[in-house]
Motif scaffolding. Structure first.
Motif, PDB file in Angstrom:
ATOM      1  N   ILE A 105      38.088  44.250  41.723  1.00 18.33           N
ATOM      2  CA  ILE A 105      37.484  44.828  40.513  1.00 18.33           C
ATOM      3  C   ILE A 105      36.465  43.891  39.856  1.00 18.33           C
ATOM      4  O   ILE A 105      36.174  44.025  38.669  1.00 18.33           O
ATOM      5  CB  ILE A 105      38.563  45.284  39.499  1.00 18.33           C
ATOM      6  N   TYR A 106      35.885  42.981  40.642  1.00 13.92           N
ATOM      7  CA  TYR A 106      34.853  42.089  40.106  1.00 13.92           C
ATOM      8  C   TYR A 106      33.500  42.779  40.194  1.00 13.92           C
ATOM      9  O   TYR A 106      33.140  43.339  41.234  1.00 13.92           O
ATOM     10  CB  TYR A 106      34.827  40.772  40.877  1.00 13.92           C
ATOM     11  N   ASP A 107      32.752  42.756  39.115  1.00 13.69           N
ATOM     12  CA  ASP A 107      31.408  43.331  39.064  1.00 13.69           C
ATOM     13  C   ASP A 107      30.411  42.231  39.391  1.00 13.69           C
ATOM     14  O   ASP A 107      30.103  41.392  38.537  1.00 13.69           O
ATOM     15  CB  ASP A 107      31.149  43.927  37.677  1.00 13.69           C
ATOM     16  N   GLU A 108      29.911  42.224  40.625  1.00  9.54           N
ATOM     17  CA  GLU A 108      28.984  41.185  41.082  1.00  9.54           C
ATOM     18  C   GLU A 108      27.670  41.202  40.311  1.00  9.54           C
ATOM     19  O   GLU A 108      27.063  40.159  40.084  1.00  9.54           O
ATOM     20  CB  GLU A 108      28.691  41.357  42.579  1.00  9.54           C
ATOM     21  N   VAL A 109      27.215  42.368  39.899  1.00  9.41           N
ATOM     22  CA  VAL A 109      25.937  42.480  39.182  1.00  9.41           C
ATOM     23  C   VAL A 109      26.042  41.875  37.785  1.00  9.41           C
ATOM     24  O   VAL A 109      25.198  41.092  37.363  1.00  9.41           O
ATOM     25  CB  VAL A 109      25.477  43.959  39.103  1.00  9.41           C
ATOM     26  N   GLU A 110      27.097  42.214  37.065  1.00 12.09           N
ATOM     27  CA  GLU A 110      27.273  41.740  35.689  1.00 12.09           C
ATOM     28  C   GLU A 110      27.956  40.377  35.610  1.00 12.09           C
ATOM     29  O   GLU A 110      27.885  39.706  34.586  1.00 12.09           O
ATOM     30  CB  GLU A 110      28.068  42.765  34.869  1.00 12.09           C
ATOM     31  N   GLY A 111      28.682  40.007  36.672  1.00 12.89           N
ATOM     32  CA  GLY A 111      29.352  38.717  36.686  1.00 12.89           C
ATOM     33  C   GLY A 111      30.624  38.656  35.863  1.00 12.89           C
ATOM     34  O   GLY A 111      30.968  37.625  35.302  1.00 12.89           O
ATOM     35  N   HIS A 112      31.334  39.788  35.785  1.00  7.31           N
ATOM     36  CA  HIS A 112      32.616  39.805  35.065  1.00  7.31           C
ATOM     37  C   HIS A 112      33.554  40.823  35.691  1.00  7.31           C
ATOM     38  O   HIS A 112      33.165  41.582  36.577  1.00  7.31           O
ATOM     39  CB  HIS A 112      32.422  40.091  33.571  1.00  7.31           C
ATOM     40  N   SER A 113      34.793  40.823  35.220  1.00  3.48           N
ATOM     41  CA  SER A 113      35.779  41.801  35.678  1.00  3.48           C
ATOM     42  C   SER A 113      35.408  43.182  35.164  1.00  3.48           C
ATOM     43  O   SER A 113      34.880  43.312  34.062  1.00  3.48           O
ATOM     44  CB  SER A 113      37.167  41.468  35.123  1.00  3.48           C
ATOM     45  N   GLN A 114      35.726  44.178  35.957  1.00  2.00           N
ATOM     46  CA  GLN A 114      35.652  45.536  35.446  1.00  2.00           C
ATOM     47  C   GLN A 114      36.876  45.749  34.551  1.00  2.00           C
ATOM     48  O   GLN A 114      37.805  44.948  34.548  1.00  2.00           O
ATOM     49  CB  GLN A 114      35.653  46.530  36.598  1.00  2.00           C
ATOM     50  N   ARG A 115      36.867  46.823  33.800  1.00  2.00           N
ATOM     51  CA  ARG A 115      38.012  47.137  32.937  1.00  2.00           C
ATOM     52  C   ARG A 115      39.025  47.903  33.797  1.00  2.00           C
ATOM     53  O   ARG A 115      38.823  49.073  34.118  1.00  2.00           O
ATOM     54  CB  ARG A 115      37.552  47.982  31.747  1.00  2.00           C
ATOM     55  N   ALA A 116      40.078  47.214  34.210  1.00  2.00           N
ATOM     56  CA  ALA A 116      41.061  47.793  35.126  1.00  2.00           C
ATOM     57  C   ALA A 116      42.458  47.354  34.728  1.00  2.00           C
ATOM     58  O   ALA A 116      42.650  46.260  34.198  1.00  2.00           O
ATOM     59  CB  ALA A 116      40.761  47.361  36.560  1.00  2.00           C
ATOM     60  N   ILE A 117      43.416  48.207  35.016  1.00  2.00           N
ATOM     61  CA  ILE A 117      44.810  47.918  34.686  1.00  2.00           C
ATOM     62  C   ILE A 117      45.656  48.139  35.936  1.00  2.00           C
ATOM     63  O   ILE A 117      45.474  49.122  36.653  1.00  2.00           O
ATOM     64  CB  ILE A 117      45.311  48.825  33.545  1.00  2.00           C
ATOM     65  N   PHE A 118      46.564  47.219  36.163  1.00  2.00           N
ATOM     66  CA  PHE A 118      47.519  47.320  37.266  1.00  2.00           C
ATOM     67  C   PHE A 118      48.921  47.151  36.689  1.00  2.00           C
ATOM     68  O   PHE A 118      49.133  46.315  35.814  1.00  2.00           O
ATOM     69  CB  PHE A 118      47.297  46.207  38.297  1.00  2.00           C
ATOM     70  N   TRP A 128      50.923  51.183  39.955  1.00  2.00           N
ATOM     71  CA  TRP A 128      49.988  52.031  39.196  1.00  2.00           C
ATOM     72  C   TRP A 128      48.714  51.240  39.000  1.00  2.00           C
ATOM     73  O   TRP A 128      48.748  50.010  38.873  1.00  2.00           O
ATOM     74  CB  TRP A 128      50.610  52.386  37.840  1.00  2.00           C
ATOM     75  N   ASN A 129      47.593  51.946  39.002  1.00  2.00           N
ATOM     76  CA  ASN A 129      46.322  51.291  38.707  1.00  2.00           C
ATOM     77  C   ASN A 129      45.390  52.272  38.014  1.00  2.00           C
ATOM     78  O   ASN A 129      45.571  53.496  38.122  1.00  2.00           O
ATOM     79  CB  ASN A 129      45.680  50.710  39.967  1.00  2.00           C
ATOM     80  N   TYR A 130      44.444  51.729  37.293  1.00  2.00           N
ATOM     81  CA  TYR A 130      43.482  52.567  36.575  1.00  2.00           C
ATOM     82  C   TYR A 130      42.199  51.771  36.378  1.00  2.00           C
ATOM     83  O   TYR A 130      42.239  50.627  35.923  1.00  2.00           O
ATOM     84  CB  TYR A 130      44.051  52.987  35.215  1.00  2.00           C
ATOM     85  N   LEU A 131      41.087  52.370  36.722  1.00  2.00           N
ATOM     86  CA  LEU A 131      39.777  51.778  36.509  1.00  2.00           C
ATOM     87  C   LEU A 131      39.096  52.582  35.410  1.00  2.00           C
ATOM     88  O   LEU A 131      38.874  53.780  35.559  1.00  2.00           O
ATOM     89  CB  LEU A 131      38.953  51.801  37.801  1.00  2.00           C
ATOM     90  N   SER A 132      38.781  51.914  34.316  1.00  2.00           N
ATOM     91  CA  SER A 132      38.193  52.569  33.152  1.00  2.00           C
ATOM     92  C   SER A 132      36.698  52.301  33.106  1.00  2.00           C
ATOM     93  O   SER A 132      36.249  51.230  33.529  1.00  2.00           O
ATOM     94  CB  SER A 132      38.853  52.006  31.882  1.00  2.00           C
ATOM     95  N   PRO A 133      35.923  53.237  32.570  1.00  2.00           N
ATOM     96  CA  PRO A 133      34.524  52.905  32.313  1.00  2.00           C
ATOM     97  C   PRO A 133      34.461  51.672  31.413  1.00  2.00           C
ATOM     98  O   PRO A 133      35.275  51.521  30.494  1.00  2.00           O
ATOM     99  CB  PRO A 133      33.981  54.138  31.594  1.00  2.00           C
ATOM    100  N   VAL A 134      33.514  50.788  31.681  1.00  2.00           N
ATOM    101  CA  VAL A 134      33.465  49.504  30.981  1.00  2.00           C
ATOM    102  C   VAL A 134      33.305  49.670  29.469  1.00  2.00           C
ATOM    103  O   VAL A 134      33.809  48.862  28.694  1.00  2.00           O
ATOM    104  CB  VAL A 134      32.368  48.595  31.590  1.00  2.00           C
ATOM    105  N   GLY A 135      32.652  50.728  29.033  1.00  2.00           N
ATOM    106  CA  GLY A 135      32.403  50.911  27.606  1.00  2.00           C
ATOM    107  C   GLY A 135      33.469  51.695  26.869  1.00  2.00           C
ATOM    108  O   GLY A 135      33.299  51.991  25.686  1.00  2.00           O
ATOM    109  N   LEU A 136      34.565  52.030  27.533  1.00  2.00           N
ATOM    110  CA  LEU A 136      35.625  52.827  26.898  1.00  2.00           C
ATOM    111  C   LEU A 136      36.945  52.074  26.884  1.00  2.00           C
ATOM    112  O   LEU A 136      37.352  51.506  27.901  1.00  2.00           O
ATOM    113  CB  LEU A 136      35.822  54.153  27.634  1.00  2.00           C
ATOM    114  N   ASN A 137      37.624  52.112  25.763  1.00  2.00           N
ATOM    115  CA  ASN A 137      38.965  51.557  25.649  1.00  2.00           C
ATOM    116  C   ASN A 137      39.919  52.539  26.326  1.00  2.00           C
ATOM    117  O   ASN A 137      40.011  53.686  25.897  1.00  2.00           O
ATOM    118  CB  ASN A 137      39.319  51.388  24.164  1.00  2.00           C
ATOM    119  N   PRO A 138      40.644  52.108  27.367  1.00  2.00           N
ATOM    120  CA  PRO A 138      41.527  53.037  28.073  1.00  2.00           C
ATOM    121  C   PRO A 138      42.791  53.392  27.310  1.00  2.00           C
ATOM    122  O   PRO A 138      43.543  54.265  27.733  1.00  2.00           O
ATOM    123  CB  PRO A 138      41.861  52.280  29.361  1.00  2.00           C
ATOM    124  N   GLY A 139      43.048  52.728  26.191  1.00  2.00           N
ATOM    125  CA  GLY A 139      44.254  53.010  25.432  1.00  2.00           C
ATOM    126  C   GLY A 139      45.505  52.569  26.171  1.00  2.00           C
ATOM    127  O   GLY A 139      45.445  51.807  27.136  1.00  2.00           O
TER     128      GLY A 139
END
Length: 151
Positions: A105-118, A128-139
């Protein structure tokens, strides 16, 4: 992104400037790993603050919560103190993003982790896993539904 049923890669990261946390030390408990892009961003701050408020619910399910980003241990210390967080934020700082890369879940373009939960079970398997859009709080609702299903 690592899929459900995979063994969670073990890691050792700084939780404070002088203390490290190893994922395998939490064996026997469920672990919620919340990867996020950066301390101090509005969405990340809101997400971590929400999880801080929900700590008693995580513990009700015998689950430990850890946050992971590529920020340094010093940045995490300042962010933790400012936000009064009561769970560890781990520094995936050097080599930058190595744990995020291991989890896919590393974003090579931005140089940071994506917003993901395991959610990792007591035996170290991703349940369980979930990949959230970077601009949204997954709650937290999805996390609690998944934890409830594992009990």
């Amino acid at each position: 992104m690592l899929e459900i049923g995979n063994k969670a890669p073990d890691f050792t990261l700084y939780a404070t400037p002088d203390q490290q946390l190893k994922l395998s030390e939490l064996k026997g408990k469920k672990v919620v790993i919340a990867f996020y892009p950066a301390d101090w961003s509005p969405v990340c701050g809101d997400q971590m603050a929400l999880y801080n408020e929900m700590l008693s619910f995580f513990r009700k399910y015998n689950a430990e919560l850890i946050g992971v980003s590529v920020d340094s241990k010093w940045c995490h210390l300042a962010f933790t103190q400012d936000r009064k967080l009561h769970f560890p934020l781990l520094a995936d700082y050097e080599p930058k993003g190595s744990v995020s890369k291991a989890y896919g879940i590393y974003d090579e373009v931005e140089g940071h982790s994506q917003r993901a939960i395991f959610i990792v079970d007591e035996q170290g398997i991703i349940q369980w896993n979930y990949l959230s859009p970077v601009g949204l709080n997954p709650g937290a609702d999805g996390i609690f539904e998944a934890l409830k299903g594992l009990n």
